[in-house]
Each structure stands twice: as structure tokens, then as C-alpha cells.
Design a protein around this motif. Structure first.
Motif: not given
Ligand code: AMP
Length: 216
Positions: A32, A36-37, A54, A58, A60, A65, A86, A89, A93, A161, A172
Motif C-alpha cells: 500500500t 500510495l506513493r 504520509m 500518519g 491514510v 486504503v 504494509g 495496519r 483494515q 523519503r 510512524r
Molecule cells: P510504507 O511504505 O508502508 O512505510 O507506507 C508509507 C506511508 O503510506 C505510511 O506512513 C502511511 O502514511 C501510508 N500507508 C501505507 N500503507 C497504509 C495503510 N495500510 N493504512 C494507512 N496508511 C498507509
């Protein structure tokens, strides 16, 4: 057929392990964070909504998601299985995931919880760099690019990042403790959880991952 969830704080290496396992087993990795990125880079309405959360470190909102993952799971390229990296979370979910799988008569085969001490996580995240063009990842101390601050694969300048900066890292880790760590007992109660020591080299962690999967 393998349906897996990789759980763990940011920086435990679950993304790296998911890449290796997905390649070895010929299954999809659904991250995810990556999705999202990508939405943020493409400035889609979803990306614009997600970016502020992000950057601060925090989460999303669940509805966003969950929608993303529901769409990805419907994709036929997941026919032989998937690794969710990921996600989930939060407990809502995890409930939503169970519902989606249930609707299809499926369930999770195993949830792997990667565990790494907090000081090590902070070291890993603060040195992490990535290529904005091909998404290759490096670490300034543990896995530096042979070309310094430039991507070995495509020559693009490496970036940090925005959520790997100190304040966002702290946030985080707090969010993980409060919202994601409860999923460990959630899945333990369902008898699908395996804990793995992630405080080892990539190859050593991968070996224990393979051993754990083979044992189940
Ligand atoms: P990650 O690359 O998995 O560390 O995700 C980077 C950021 O994306 C997180 O800090 C959140 O802001 C958002 N994100 C990724 N996966 C989720 C999820 N399952 N639920 C909510 N936010 C997410």
C-alpha cells in the motif's frame, strides 16, 4: 497458492523480504505504501488526499486504503497468491481484508511479524535513500550506491523519503505501536501468526522466512 501478510514497524525490512519472496514464488507483492506513493507522484485525487498524512508519518484513512487493496485483490494477476506488505495496519483494515477474502471463499495462509529493536529501526530509516525514477532503494551505511548519491541502475539523483526524516520517523513508530501492533494478537488468536527476528542480514532473515513458510 499462498496468501500472506507481512506485518511490522516501518524499517523492519518487510518490503525487501516481500520482493524476494514474491519473485521466488511467482506471486504478487501488494504494497500500500508503494501504491500510495505512486498516486502521490501522479497527483491523482487519491494521491493529493494521501500526501499530507504520509508526509507527517500518519496513516491514510482506512476507507482510502481499503478501496485500493480491494481493487488490487480483484486483479487476475493475483491468481496464484499475494503478499500484502504494509496492509492491514489497523483493526478495521484487518476486518475489511477478512471480509474481502471471505466473499471469495479464501483466507490468509500466514501472517509474518518481523521484529527489530527500535534503535536499529531508527538507524535503518534515517539512512535510507531511494531513486525517484526506478524506485531502487539504498542505505547510506549498509547498502550504499556504488555511484555515491546517484542511482546505480539509472543514474538519477537519490532522495530521502520525506517521511524518513526524524520527526516523521518518531510519528510512524508511535502510530505503529498504537494502531498496528494490536494486529499481532489479532492474528495470533486466529493461529496464523509467525514471529521472525528481523535484526539480521537480508539473507539470514530470508532463510528463516523460507523455513517458517515451509513449516506451515
Ligand atoms: P510504507 O511504505 O508502508 O512505510 O507506507 C508509507 C506511508 O503510506 C505510511 O506512513 C502511511 O502514511 C501510508 N500507508 C501505507 N500503507 C497504509 C495503510 N495500510 N493504512 C494507512 N496508511 C498507509
Amino acid at each position: 497458492m499462498m496468501r500472506l501478510v507481512f506485518l511490522g514497524a516501518p524499517g523492519v525490512g518487510k518490503g525487501t523480504q516481500a520482493d524476494k519472496a514474491a519473485a521466488q514464488f511467482g506471486i504478487c507483492k501488494i504494497s500500500t505504501g508503494d501504491l500510495l506513493r505512486e498516486a502521490v507522484r501522479n497527483k491523482t485525487s487519491l494521491g493529493i488526499e494521501a500526501k499530507g498524512h504520509m508526509d507527517r508519518g500518519g496513516l491514510v484513512p482506512d476507507s482510502v486504503v481499503i478501496g485500493l487493496v480491494r481493487e488490487k485483490l480483484a486483479d487476475s494477476s493475483n491468481a496464484s497468491g499475494f503478499i500484502l506488505d504494509g496492509f492491514p495496519r489497523t483493526v478495521p483494515q484487518a476486518d475489511a481484508l477478512a471480509n474481502v477474502l471471505n466473499e471469495r471463499g479464501e483466507s490468509l495462509d500466514r501472517v509474518i511479524s518481523f521484529e527489530v529493536p527500535r534503535e536499529e529501526i531508527v538507524k535503518r530509516l534515517s539512512g535510507r535513500r531511494s531513486c525517484p525514477k526506478c524506485q531502487a532503494t539504498y542505505h547510506m551505511d549498509f547498502a550504499p550506491s556504488k555511484m555515491g548519491n546517484v542511482c546505480e541502475r539509472c543514474g538519477e539523483a537519490l532522495m530521502q523519503r520525506s517521511d524518513d526524516q526524524r520527526e516523521a520517523i518518531e510519528m510512524r513508530l508511535r502510530v505503529y505501536e498504537e494502531q498496528t501492533a494490536p494486529l499481532i494478537s489479532f492474528y495470533e488468536n486466529q493461529r496464523v501468526l509467525s514471529r521472525l527476528n528481523g535484526d539480521e542480514s537480508v539473507d539470514v532473515v530470508y532463510e528463516s522466512l523460507i523455513r517458517t513458510l515451509a513449516a506451515h
